[in-house]
Design an enzyme around this catalytic site. Structure first.
Site, PDB file in Angstrom:
ATOM      1  N   LEU A 146       0.835  -1.203   0.000  1.00 57.30           N
ATOM      2  CA  LEU A 146       0.000   0.000   0.000  1.00 57.30           C
ATOM      3  C   LEU A 146       0.865   1.246   0.000  1.00 57.30           C
ATOM      4  O   LEU A 146       1.812   1.345   0.791  1.00 57.30           O
ATOM      5  CB  LEU A 146      -0.906   0.005   1.239  1.00 57.30           C
ATOM      6  CG  LEU A 146      -1.664   1.305   1.542  1.00 57.30           C
ATOM      7  CD1 LEU A 146      -2.704   1.590   0.456  1.00 57.30           C
ATOM      8  CD2 LEU A 146      -2.338   1.222   2.915  1.00 57.30           C
ATOM      9  N   SER A 147       0.547   2.199  -0.871  1.00 63.73           N
ATOM     10  CA  SER A 147       1.201   3.500  -0.876  1.00 63.73           C
ATOM     11  C   SER A 147       2.721   3.343  -1.077  1.00 63.73           C
ATOM     12  O   SER A 147       3.146   2.836  -2.111  1.00 63.73           O
ATOM     13  CB  SER A 147       0.864   4.253   0.416  1.00 63.73           C
ATOM     14  OG  SER A 147       1.280   5.589   0.359  1.00 63.73           O
TER      15      SER A 147
END
Length: 329
Positions: A146-147
């Site tokens: 994520l991210s």
């Protein structure tokens, strides 16, 4: 005396027979353990119930986002629950404050963008450390994040295509989207360099290990931390990389024009669009899921973690389904 010799002979014979009978390990209950790899990196490892060394399992490496840790990332994504249901291992490497004050993976730093150096090498060592103690199916090792973790998962796919069968990216960025902390903020808002250029660079980074790497990407249309343009660039970059790998030529054998588009709706939740990209043989190589109205978050999951949107489609389930359909060989 004769009877004693006979009894002794039986005991000795029985011992010899038992010594050659293979030992089968007892299946274990599920566990979520803290481990430390050879270079000192801490990680959490989920082992599903029923695991035995006789059966190699798939391994999914999950890279958390900034301000997260293995525990809240596992809780929010619920990947351990899917691991229990579908019987695979999950590893969550931890990025310490000492490496980045915000606990971000340093995806924007050239020291951490290549095979054999920095954080990519450390994450690869986590995989090898697990293989030393557990039975892992080397053709079914995957990485998702994520991210900042999503951006690092892209780097891992380009740096270690021989290790990772497929890549999952949530709210991430294309390969080497930035090369400094200052440019990182710019590309998070405006997107990185030309994805074709970055696709060629990822292809070059693969070197002799080059192979088509399947990729699934998720992004929210209301992500104002890593803007949606970056999710589109992830697919465009990998389309170029995989096109070059597929036959050695830049001829759009694989491209970023969707071969199939489906609209979905979560009951009581968000709508989304799933785009599918195939090679000339009709095999799915990439998927892109754009979630309408979602911000900077892991789609689906629960609020027991951080940076999740439970009203979106279940990214963990969709990612695992994509992974299991794409073994390395």
């Amino acid at each position: 005396m004769a009877r004693w010799i006979t009894f002794s002979s039986i005991v000795i014979s029985l011992s010899l027979v038992l010594s050659v009978i293979p030992t089968f390990h007892q299946a274990h209950a599920s566990s979520f353990l803290t481990k430390t790899s050879t270079d000192g990196r801490t990680y959490k490892l989920y082992i599903p119930s029923g695991y035995t060394p006789e059966t190699p399992l798939p391994l999914v490496v999950m890279l958390h986002g900034c301000a997260q840790n293995p525990d809240n990332f596992a809780a929010g994504t619920e990947m351990n629950q899917y691991a229990e249901q579908y019987h695979f291992l999950v590893a969550y490497p931890d990025q310490p404050y000492s490496a980045n004050l915000s606990k971000c993976w340093n995806w924007f730093d050239p020291l951490h963008q290549s095979r054999g150096s920095g954080e990519p090498a450390s994450i690869a060592r986590v995989v090898n450390h697990i293989k030393e103690s557990y039975s892992v199916d080397s053709d079914r090792v995957y990485v998702g994040g994520l991210s900042a973790g999503g951006a690092m998962s892209v780097i891992m796919g380009a740096a270690y295509p021989d290790m990772f069968a497929a890549v999952g990216v949530s709210s991430g960025l294309e390969y080497k989207a930035a090369t400094s902390s200052l440019t990182a903020w710019t590309v998070m808002m405006n997107g990185g360099p030309d994805p074709v250029q970055q696709g060629n660079r990822a292809y070059q980074a693969m070197g002799s290990y080059a192979r088509v790497v399947p990729v699934i990407a998720f992004h929210g249309t209301s992500d104002y931390t890593v803007y949606p343009v970056n999710g589109h660039q992830v697919i465009s970059q990998w389309a170029q990389t995989n096109d070059r790998v597929s036959d050695g030529s830049d001829n759009n054998n694989i491209d970023d024009h969707a071969d199939q588009v489906e609209n979905g709706q979560v009951t009581g939740g968000r709508s989304y669009t799933r785009s599918v990209y195939k090679d000339q043989a009709g095999n799915i190589v990439m998927e892109k899921i754009i979630v309408n109205g979602m911000g900077h978050a892991w789609s689906g999951g629960t609020y027991t973690g951080t940076y999740t949107d439970p009203t979106g489609p279940e990214a963990s389930k969709m990612m695992w389904n994509f992974f299991q359909n794409h073994p390395k060989n």
